[in-house]
Design a protein around this motif. Structure first.
Motif, PDB file in Angstrom:
ATOM      1  N   UNK A  52      -5.213  -4.009  -2.629  1.00  0.00           N
ATOM      2  CA  UNK A  52      -4.673  -3.548  -3.870  1.00  0.00           C
ATOM      3  C   UNK A  52      -4.164  -2.235  -4.013  1.00  0.00           C
ATOM      4  N   UNK A  53      -4.888  -1.392  -3.767  1.00  0.00           N
ATOM      5  CA  UNK A  53      -4.915   0.071  -3.718  1.00  0.00           C
ATOM      6  C   UNK A  53      -3.375   0.334  -2.975  1.00  0.00           C
ATOM      7  N   UNK A  54      -3.383  -0.004  -1.826  1.00  0.00           N
ATOM      8  CA  UNK A  54      -2.237   0.337  -0.817  1.00  0.00           C
ATOM      9  C   UNK A  54      -0.923  -0.114  -1.758  1.00  0.00           C
ATOM     10  N   UNK A  55      -1.071  -1.451  -2.146  1.00  0.00           N
ATOM     11  CA  UNK A  55       0.240  -2.293  -2.659  1.00  0.00           C
ATOM     12  C   UNK A  55       0.424  -1.483  -3.826  1.00  0.00           C
ATOM     13  N   UNK A  56      -0.433  -0.995  -4.858  1.00  0.00           N
ATOM     14  CA  UNK A  56       0.030  -0.325  -5.894  1.00  0.00           C
ATOM     15  C   UNK A  56       0.689   0.649  -5.648  1.00  0.00           C
ATOM     16  N   UNK A  57       0.014   1.696  -4.777  1.00  0.00           N
ATOM     17  CA  UNK A  57       0.579   2.939  -4.187  1.00  0.00           C
ATOM     18  C   UNK A  57       1.957   2.941  -3.696  1.00  0.00           C
ATOM     19  N   UNK A  58       2.347   1.882  -3.020  1.00  0.00           N
ATOM     20  CA  UNK A  58       3.710   1.347  -2.593  1.00  0.00           C
ATOM     21  C   UNK A  58       4.669   1.008  -3.660  1.00  0.00           C
ATOM     22  N   UNK A  59       4.327   0.206  -4.734  1.00  0.00           N
ATOM     23  CA  UNK A  59       5.386  -0.138  -5.945  1.00  0.00           C
ATOM     24  C   UNK A  59       5.581   1.189  -6.441  1.00  0.00           C
ATOM     25  N   UNK A  60       4.511   2.099  -6.743  1.00  0.00           N
ATOM     26  CA  UNK A  60       4.396   3.196  -7.792  1.00  0.00           C
ATOM     27  C   UNK A  60       5.272   3.923  -6.855  1.00  0.00           C
ATOM     28  N   UNK A  61       5.236   4.115  -5.425  1.00  0.00           N
ATOM     29  CA  UNK A  61       6.312   4.982  -5.098  1.00  0.00           C
ATOM     30  C   UNK A  61       7.777   5.117  -5.381  1.00  0.00           C
ATOM     31  N   UNK A  62       8.372   4.048  -5.849  1.00  0.00           N
ATOM     32  CA  UNK A  62       9.323   3.646  -6.388  1.00  0.00           C
ATOM     33  C   UNK A  62       9.508   3.550  -7.914  1.00  0.00           C
ATOM     34  N   UNK A  63       8.519   3.986  -8.650  1.00  0.00           N
ATOM     35  CA  UNK A  63       8.438   4.255 -10.245  1.00  0.00           C
ATOM     36  C   UNK A  63       8.666   2.455 -10.766  1.00  0.00           C
ATOM     37  N   UNK A  64       8.181   1.551 -10.113  1.00  0.00           N
ATOM     38  CA  UNK A  64       8.525   0.390 -10.504  1.00  0.00           C
ATOM     39  C   UNK A  64       7.702  -0.022 -11.777  1.00  0.00           C
ATOM     40  N   UNK A  65       8.133  -0.915 -12.709  1.00  0.00           N
ATOM     41  CA  UNK A  65       7.461  -0.932 -14.052  1.00  0.00           C
ATOM     42  C   UNK A  65       6.234  -1.804 -13.853  1.00  0.00           C
ATOM     43  N   UNK A  66       5.080  -1.473 -14.670  1.00  0.00           N
ATOM     44  CA  UNK A  66       3.985  -2.434 -14.660  1.00  0.00           C
ATOM     45  C   UNK A  66       3.345  -2.579 -13.460  1.00  0.00           C
ATOM     46  N   UNK A  67       3.361  -1.489 -12.452  1.00  0.00           N
ATOM     47  CA  UNK A  67       2.803  -1.258 -11.189  1.00  0.00           C
ATOM     48  C   UNK A  67       1.351  -0.908 -11.608  1.00  0.00           C
ATOM     49  N   UNK A  68       0.553  -1.837 -12.082  1.00  0.00           N
ATOM     50  CA  UNK A  68      -0.824  -1.418 -12.398  1.00  0.00           C
ATOM     51  C   UNK A  68      -1.981  -2.593 -12.202  1.00  0.00           C
ATOM     52  N   UNK A  69      -3.075  -2.462 -12.341  1.00  0.00           N
ATOM     53  CA  UNK A  69      -3.813  -3.684 -11.937  1.00  0.00           C
ATOM     54  C   UNK A  69      -3.825  -4.828 -12.858  1.00  0.00           C
ATOM     55  N   UNK A  70      -3.577  -4.785 -14.209  1.00  0.00           N
ATOM     56  CA  UNK A  70      -3.290  -5.633 -15.144  1.00  0.00           C
ATOM     57  C   UNK A  70      -2.099  -6.473 -14.664  1.00  0.00           C
TER      58      UNK A  70
END
Ligand SMILES: [Mg+2]
Length: 269
Positions: free
Chosen positions: A149-167
Motif C-alpha cells: 500500500x505505502x509504496x504504491x501510493x508513493x509511486x502514484x503520488x510521484x506523478x501527482x495522480x489524482x485521488x492517490x490516497x488510502x480512500x
C-alpha cells in the motif's frame, strides 16, 4: 611489442564478446516464455507503436469523459482503473527476471514495488488529471497486496495522480476478483469508465479462470464495450492470457510451457 599488442587486442575483444554472448544465450536457452518476455518488454520500452496504442486508448477515454460529464446521472462520476501496465510501467522488473530466466515470485515483485520508481504508461497521467479536472473521482483497484500500500501510493503520488490516497486505493483482499470492489464504488458513484490491461479488470465474466475459448467468447459478447466503457491498454508481457494459455497451471516448468507454446502456435508448414 606495441605492434603485437595492437593485433592481440581485437582477438581479445572478440573472445570476450563470444564468452559474454554465450553466457546470455545459455541462461536463456531453456525458455521460449522468458525470451518472449524480454522481447515484449523491449517493445513496451522502445516501440513508438506501443506509445501510440496507449495514446489511442487514452484519447478515446478523454472523448468518453467529455461525453459523460454532459449527462452525469444520479450519482457523482467515477473512473475505475487498474494500476500495473495500465498506469504504471513495470517492464524493468519483467525484463530483469526474464533475462535471468527466473519466474515471477511475490518476493522479487515486492522488491521492485518497494522501490516505488515505476514509470507511467504513456498518456495515463495526463488522462487521469484531465478526468479529475472535470470533477470525476478516480478509484485505483489493483491486485497488489496490502503490504504494498505505502509504496504504491508513493509511486502514484510521484506523478501527482489524482485521488492517490488510502480512500481511493483498493488492494487485493481475499480474492483476485475485482467485482466486489467495483460494486463498492457503485454504492456511491456511477462508473463512467474502467481502464485496464487484463480482461478481469473489466467484467466478472472473466473471473474464475475461464479457458482461452471462453475468454474469446466473452470478448465477442462484450465487443461494444471496448472503447466505450472499457479502455484497454496493451500488455504483451503477462496477464490472464498467459494463465489461460497454460490452463492456469502454475506448477508447469519452462520446458512444459515451451511444449504447450510449440503445440499451440500456428506456423507455416
Ligand atoms: Mg494490470
Amino acid at each position: 611489442m606495441k605492434k603485437s599488442y595492437r593485433y592481440l587486442l581485437p582477438v581479445f575483444l572478440l573472445l570476450s564478446a563470444c564468452s559474454s554472448t554465450k553466457k546470455v544465450a545459455d541462461s536463456n536457452a531453456a525458455s521460449i516464455t522468458n525470451n518472449g518476455k524480454v522481447w515484449a518488454s523491449i517493445w513496451q520500452q522502445r516501440a513508438a507503436e506501443y506509445k501510440a496504442l496507449c495514446f489511442q486508448a487514452y484519447n478515446i477515454a478523454k472523448l468518453r469523459v467529455d461525453e459523460g460529464v454532459k449527462n452525469p446521472g444520479n450519482k457523482p462520476l467515477a473512473i475505475v482503473t487498474d494500476i500495473d501496465e495500465t498506469l504504471l510501467d513495470n517492464s524493468p522488473y519483467d525484463a530483469k527476471r526474464a533475462l535471468h530466466n527466473q519466474d515471477y515470485t511475490d518476493a522479487t515483485w515486492k522488491e521492485w514495488t518497494d522501490k516505488a520508481v515505476a514509470d507511467t504508461v504513456p498518456g495515463a497521467p495526463e488522462f487521469f488529471k484531465y478526468a479529475a479536472s472535470k470533477g470525476i473521482t478516480i478509484f485505483y483497484i489493483t491486485n497488489r497486496n496490502e503490504n504494498e500500500r505505502a509504496s504504491t501510493l508513493k509511486n502514484l503520488q510521484l506523478y501527482g495522480l489524482p485521488n492517490a490516497d488510502d480512500e481511493h486505493l483498493q488492494l487485493k483482499t481475499t480474492t483476485s476478483s475485482k467485482e466486489a470492489r467495483r460494486l463498492n464504488v457503485l454504492k456511491t458513484h456511477n462508473i463512467l469508465l474502467l481502464c485496464g490491461d487484463n480482461l478481469p479488470d473489466f467484467d466478472m465474466l472473466y473471473d474464475n479462470h475461464p479457458s482461452e475459448e471462453s475468454r474469446v467468447a466473452v470478448t465477442q459478447k462484450l465487443e461494444k464495450e471496448f472503447g466505450s466503457r472499457y479502455i484497454v491498454i496493451p500488455n504483451p508481457s503477462y496477464g490472464d492470457f498467459e494463465g489461460a494459455l497454460f490452463q492456469f497451471n502454475y506448477k508447469l516448468n519452462n520446458a512444459q510451457k515451451d511444449s504447450i507454446i510449440k503445440a499451440k502456435v500456428k506456423t507455416d508448414r
